[in-house]
Design a protein around this motif. Sequence first.
Motif, mmCIF file in Angstrom:
data_model
loop_
_atom_site.group_PDB
_atom_site.id
_atom_site.type_symbol
_atom_site.label_atom_id
_atom_site.label_comp_id
_atom_site.label_asym_id
_atom_site.label_seq_id
_atom_site.Cartn_x
_atom_site.Cartn_y
_atom_site.Cartn_z
ATOM 1 N N PHE A 9 -26.250 -70.869 -76.163
ATOM 2 C CA PHE A 9 -27.198 -70.702 -75.076
ATOM 3 C C PHE A 9 -28.505 -71.391 -75.443
ATOM 4 N N PRO A 10 -29.181 -71.979 -74.455
ATOM 5 C CA PRO A 10 -30.463 -72.629 -74.766
ATOM 6 C C PRO A 10 -31.428 -71.644 -75.411
ATOM 7 N N GLU A 11 -32.180 -72.141 -76.363
ATOM 8 C CA GLU A 11 -33.151 -71.297 -77.052
ATOM 9 C C GLU A 11 -34.235 -70.828 -76.092
ATOM 10 N N ALA A 12 -34.672 -69.603 -76.302
ATOM 11 C CA ALA A 12 -35.816 -69.106 -75.532
ATOM 12 C C ALA A 12 -36.988 -70.035 -75.802
ATOM 13 N N GLY A 13 -37.691 -70.370 -74.763
ATOM 14 C CA GLY A 13 -38.849 -71.238 -74.909
ATOM 15 C C GLY A 13 -38.515 -72.715 -74.833
ATOM 16 N N SER A 14 -37.217 -73.063 -74.688
ATOM 17 C CA SER A 14 -36.848 -74.478 -74.627
ATOM 18 C C SER A 14 -37.027 -75.063 -73.225
ATOM 19 N N ARG A 15 -37.257 -74.219 -72.263
ATOM 20 C CA ARG A 15 -37.527 -74.674 -70.893
ATOM 21 C C ARG A 15 -39.033 -74.600 -70.660
ATOM 22 N N ASP A 16 -39.483 -75.379 -69.720
ATOM 23 C CA ASP A 16 -40.914 -75.373 -69.424
ATOM 24 C C ASP A 16 -41.115 -74.954 -67.968
ATOM 25 N N VAL A 17 -40.831 -73.685 -67.692
ATOM 26 C CA VAL A 17 -40.958 -73.142 -66.338
ATOM 27 C C VAL A 17 -42.435 -72.916 -66.056
ATOM 28 N N ARG A 18 -42.956 -73.600 -65.032
ATOM 29 C CA ARG A 18 -44.389 -73.535 -64.749
ATOM 30 C C ARG A 18 -44.733 -73.008 -63.360
ATOM 31 N N THR A 19 -43.749 -72.961 -62.481
ATOM 32 C CA THR A 19 -44.054 -72.520 -61.119
ATOM 33 C C THR A 19 -43.138 -71.364 -60.734
ATOM 34 N N LEU A 20 -43.549 -70.647 -59.722
ATOM 35 C CA LEU A 20 -42.751 -69.546 -59.203
ATOM 36 C C LEU A 20 -41.408 -70.068 -58.685
ATOM 37 N N ARG A 21 -41.424 -71.215 -58.049
ATOM 38 C CA ARG A 21 -40.179 -71.807 -57.534
ATOM 39 C C ARG A 21 -39.223 -72.135 -58.690
ATOM 40 N N GLU A 22 -39.740 -72.690 -59.787
ATOM 41 C CA GLU A 22 -38.895 -72.992 -60.946
ATOM 42 C C GLU A 22 -38.321 -71.709 -61.548
ATOM 43 N N LEU A 23 -39.141 -70.679 -61.618
ATOM 44 C CA LEU A 23 -38.671 -69.393 -62.139
ATOM 45 C C LEU A 23 -37.578 -68.823 -61.239
ATOM 46 N N PHE A 24 -37.786 -68.897 -59.938
ATOM 47 C CA PHE A 24 -36.804 -68.408 -58.982
ATOM 48 C C PHE A 24 -35.492 -69.174 -59.144
ATOM 49 N N ARG A 25 -35.575 -70.491 -59.234
ATOM 50 C CA ARG A 25 -34.383 -71.325 -59.384
ATOM 51 C C ARG A 25 -33.635 -70.964 -60.677
ATOM 52 N N LEU A 26 -34.361 -70.796 -61.777
ATOM 53 C CA LEU A 26 -33.736 -70.442 -63.054
ATOM 54 C C LEU A 26 -33.057 -69.079 -62.958
ATOM 55 N N GLN A 27 -33.738 -68.113 -62.374
ATOM 56 C CA GLN A 27 -33.157 -66.769 -62.233
ATOM 57 C C GLN A 27 -31.961 -66.777 -61.286
ATOM 58 N N LEU A 28 -32.029 -67.603 -60.265
ATOM 59 C CA LEU A 28 -30.912 -67.731 -59.327
ATOM 60 C C LEU A 28 -29.694 -68.317 -60.036
ATOM 61 N N ARG A 29 -29.920 -69.315 -60.875
ATOM 62 C CA ARG A 29 -28.816 -69.905 -61.643
ATOM 63 C C ARG A 29 -28.245 -68.898 -62.645
ATOM 64 N N THR A 30 -29.118 -68.103 -63.231
ATOM 65 C CA THR A 30 -28.666 -67.058 -64.146
ATOM 66 C C THR A 30 -27.849 -66.009 -63.393
ATOM 67 N N ALA A 31 -28.275 -65.666 -62.173
ATOM 68 C CA ALA A 31 -27.530 -64.700 -61.363
ATOM 69 C C ALA A 31 -26.149 -65.247 -61.011
ATOM 70 N N LEU A 32 -26.058 -66.541 -60.757
ATOM 71 C CA LEU A 32 -24.761 -67.141 -60.454
ATOM 72 C C LEU A 32 -23.832 -67.024 -61.669
ATOM 73 N N ALA A 33 -24.351 -67.325 -62.839
ATOM 74 C CA ALA A 33 -23.554 -67.168 -64.069
ATOM 75 C C ALA A 33 -23.172 -65.703 -64.264
ATOM 76 N N MET A 34 -24.109 -64.804 -63.990
ATOM 77 C CA MET A 34 -23.862 -63.371 -64.119
ATOM 78 C C MET A 34 -22.677 -62.961 -63.240
ATOM 79 N N GLU A 35 -22.648 -63.454 -62.004
ATOM 80 C CA GLU A 35 -21.557 -63.083 -61.100
ATOM 81 C C GLU A 35 -20.227 -63.682 -61.544
#
Length: 172
Positions: free
Chosen positions: A11-37
């Motif tokens: 898994f990518p290391e914590a801190g290896s992404r550079d999430v700077r906006t709410l939209r980027e955070l939403f997209r990342l969490q949405l992708r994580t939710a897809l993997a979760m499902e």
Amino acid sequence: MDTADEKNDDFPEAGSRDVRTLRELFRLQLRTALAMEYDSLAGLAELRAAGTPHDTTDLLGHHANETREQIENLNRIFAAIGEEPLPEPSAASAGIRRQGRDLVEDCAQEMRERAVLAAALGSESYEIGCYQGLITLAEELDAGDAAELLQLNLAQEVHTGEALRRRLQVVG
């Protein structure tokens, strides 16, 4: 599709992404939710194969169908925001799946149904929290359609969690 990787170091290391906006955070969490499902769907298949009574396997099968609907809802959100529905591997959901599998394997046959239900209930709790966070982010982004689809997923998760808890009480 099975997104769970057996090695945590894949898994990518914590801190290896550079999430700077709410939209980027939403997209990342949405992708994580897809993997979760996807992890949940694979985990449900494993739990159904554990040799539990018909009522429990039916409940898990029903939830697998709901999980497919939830994946479709997530895909619809990706389409609405113009993003590819690419799952982001989730160490948490992969770990919950492994923990559930290990729990069932460690139990004698007479405890197996309780273990299956407890494992599934633990996964539901994580999924509920994930959807609550995503709904909050969607509302902050004023993404009402996304929030509505996420609310549908959350409602299914809450309902399934209650059904699993009731079944565990009956078995116990």
